[in-house]
Design a protein around this motif. Sequence first.
Motif, mmCIF file in Angstrom:
data_model
loop_
_atom_site.group_PDB
_atom_site.id
_atom_site.type_symbol
_atom_site.label_atom_id
_atom_site.label_comp_id
_atom_site.label_asym_id
_atom_site.label_seq_id
_atom_site.Cartn_x
_atom_site.Cartn_y
_atom_site.Cartn_z
ATOM 1 N N HIS A 35 60.936 47.976 33.754
ATOM 2 C CA HIS A 35 60.229 48.851 32.819
ATOM 3 C C HIS A 35 60.936 48.753 31.470
ATOM 4 N N VAL A 36 60.181 48.568 30.403
ATOM 5 C CA VAL A 36 60.813 48.468 29.084
ATOM 6 C C VAL A 36 60.322 49.594 28.182
ATOM 7 N N PHE A 37 61.219 50.030 27.324
ATOM 8 C CA PHE A 37 60.928 51.128 26.392
ATOM 9 C C PHE A 37 61.275 50.670 24.986
ATOM 10 N N SER A 38 60.313 50.731 24.079
ATOM 11 C CA SER A 38 60.578 50.440 22.661
ATOM 12 C C SER A 38 59.375 50.959 21.877
ATOM 13 N N PRO A 39 59.471 50.961 20.550
ATOM 14 C CA PRO A 39 58.315 51.445 19.772
ATOM 15 C C PRO A 39 57.144 50.460 19.780
ATOM 16 N N ASP A 40 57.354 49.255 20.309
ATOM 17 C CA ASP A 40 56.326 48.205 20.177
ATOM 18 C C ASP A 40 55.456 48.058 21.422
ATOM 19 N N ARG A 41 54.251 47.575 21.194
ATOM 20 C CA ARG A 41 53.318 47.279 22.273
ATOM 21 C C ARG A 41 53.142 45.759 22.373
ATOM 22 N N TYR A 42 52.871 45.250 23.561
ATOM 23 C CA TYR A 42 52.709 43.800 23.779
ATOM 24 C C TYR A 42 53.943 43.049 23.273
ATOM 25 N N ILE A 53 56.582 51.007 27.947
ATOM 26 C CA ILE A 53 56.349 52.290 27.286
ATOM 27 C C ILE A 53 56.584 52.087 25.796
ATOM 28 N N ALA A 54 55.581 52.408 24.988
ATOM 29 C CA ALA A 54 55.709 52.282 23.538
ATOM 30 C C ALA A 54 55.850 53.677 22.946
ATOM 31 N N ALA A 55 57.059 54.015 22.518
ATOM 32 C CA ALA A 55 57.332 55.318 21.903
ATOM 33 C C ALA A 55 58.588 55.183 21.059
ATOM 34 N N PRO A 56 58.749 56.066 20.065
ATOM 35 C CA PRO A 56 59.971 55.977 19.243
ATOM 36 C C PRO A 56 61.218 56.225 20.087
ATOM 37 N N TYR A 57 62.349 55.622 19.672
ATOM 38 C CA TYR A 57 63.593 55.756 20.433
ATOM 39 C C TYR A 57 64.121 57.197 20.463
ATOM 40 N N ASP A 58 63.630 58.041 19.546
ATOM 41 C CA ASP A 58 64.122 59.429 19.562
ATOM 42 C C ASP A 58 63.098 60.387 20.186
ATOM 43 N N ASP A 59 62.125 59.870 20.897
ATOM 44 C CA ASP A 59 61.121 60.717 21.557
ATOM 45 C C ASP A 59 61.687 61.148 22.919
ATOM 46 N N ALA A 60 62.301 62.349 22.917
ATOM 47 C CA ALA A 60 63.020 62.801 24.123
ATOM 48 C C ALA A 60 62.081 62.924 25.322
ATOM 49 N N GLY A 61 60.851 63.369 25.069
ATOM 50 C CA GLY A 61 59.898 63.527 26.178
ATOM 51 C C GLY A 61 59.569 62.189 26.817
ATOM 52 N N ALA A 62 59.268 61.205 25.979
ATOM 53 C CA ALA A 62 58.922 59.875 26.502
ATOM 54 C C ALA A 62 60.130 59.235 27.185
ATOM 55 N N LEU A 63 61.324 59.459 26.616
ATOM 56 C CA LEU A 63 62.543 58.899 27.223
ATOM 57 C C LEU A 63 62.779 59.509 28.607
ATOM 58 N N THR A 64 62.586 60.818 28.709
ATOM 59 C CA THR A 64 62.807 61.496 29.996
ATOM 60 C C THR A 64 61.847 60.943 31.052
ATOM 61 N N GLN A 65 60.596 60.776 30.647
ATOM 62 C CA GLN A 65 59.599 60.245 31.587
ATOM 63 C C GLN A 65 59.981 58.823 32.025
#
Length: 384
Positions: A35-42, A53-65
């Motif tokens: 699973h990868v997390f970054s602000p970018d898609r594709y 998961i595309a979300a900002p690095y400081d999005d605590a909710g998205a990071l927790t999920q």
Amino acid sequence: MATPILPGAVIGVLGSGQLGRMLALAARAMGYRIHVFSPDRYSPAGQVADHEIAAPYDDAGALTQFMRGIDVLTFEFENVDAAAARIAEELDVPVRPGGWVLQTAQQRVVEKTFLRDAGLPVANFAAIETPADLAAAISTAGFPAVLKTAAFGYDGKGQAVVHDAAGLENAWSALGGQPAILEAYVEFAAEISVVGARNPAGQFAHYGAIENIHRDHILDISIAPARIIPAAAAQAVDLTHAVMEELDAVGVLCVEFFLAKDGRLFINEIAPRPHNSGHLTIEAAFASQFEQQVRAICALPLADTHQARPAAMANLLGDLWSHGEPDWAAALAVSNVKLHLYGKREARPGRKMGHLTALGPDAGSALATVTAARCALSGEASQS
Ligand code: AMP
């Protein structure tokens, strides 16, 4: 003893560039999910991951999920906010390497101070935060010296070579007076790197010294084994082991060195992740730096790093696309060459789009082959 994280488990990666992509490919070959997390898609890594998961690095909710869905967290770049590692730790997700390793590597003054205090060789340096620090910095580093931003510098951005006090003042003003480091300029005979891997049990593996040639401050060519005296290569490996032990680093870590003309080694930087200079391990070694990263962070035994044949790697930057699509068939017509492209849609100048690796009977032939293949991409004749 750390519990092994076995195939079938989910490896989480913060960042989604080419390092994450090659990690994902190695992990999937071994039956892991990614699973990868970054602000970018594709993104380069997202294209080959099980979940992006595309979300900002400081999005605590998205990071927790994100952290709830993974079994271990790793990184593909060091400028990760410490809060992300904390969220993982609170959820009992192992963070490898640990947050302290990232924090040491993401600020040059912290990094150099750690190395110096550990007795590891670095060029003389001093921190500059206010105009009052300039004179002391000059007496520590001398001239010529290299001024660099203390934070978030990579690929030579925010750097200047200075020769006198006026030049230093101008260069520091040009950086906007932000916190900086002044380092003695090292007259180097070669730049080399060592990619090491270390698992939670303390097992260490390495790929020996790799020789690096930069162009415009960006890595251009890597050659393994490095064409340097064996004693210097062995010392670089010992120093890399010492860095990983001192940091208690788990995962893959690269140490970049200057081999000075007088034979001394100085550590320039540490990167607590697989490194561009280690890409040639995919073809040259029994197990690549990415497979080692999987094994190390999953608390498994490390693989044999034996290099069967000398190798050279050439980066492919976006500039190659300036006259249209490169001639892939021409490069692949050169025998013993492999092509890696990272799936980036837009080819901007200076952007790392892919690389070529060549194997050969010796380092010089591998270098000539990879250079010829890269020249063939743009229809040029090879210089070498
Ligand atoms: P860095 O961003 O620190 O990796 O520096 C990029 C490149 O600048 C290095 O690969 C070297 O070629 C050059 N460089 C950086 N620091 C020094 C130094 N102290 N002495 C000589 N060359 C340097």
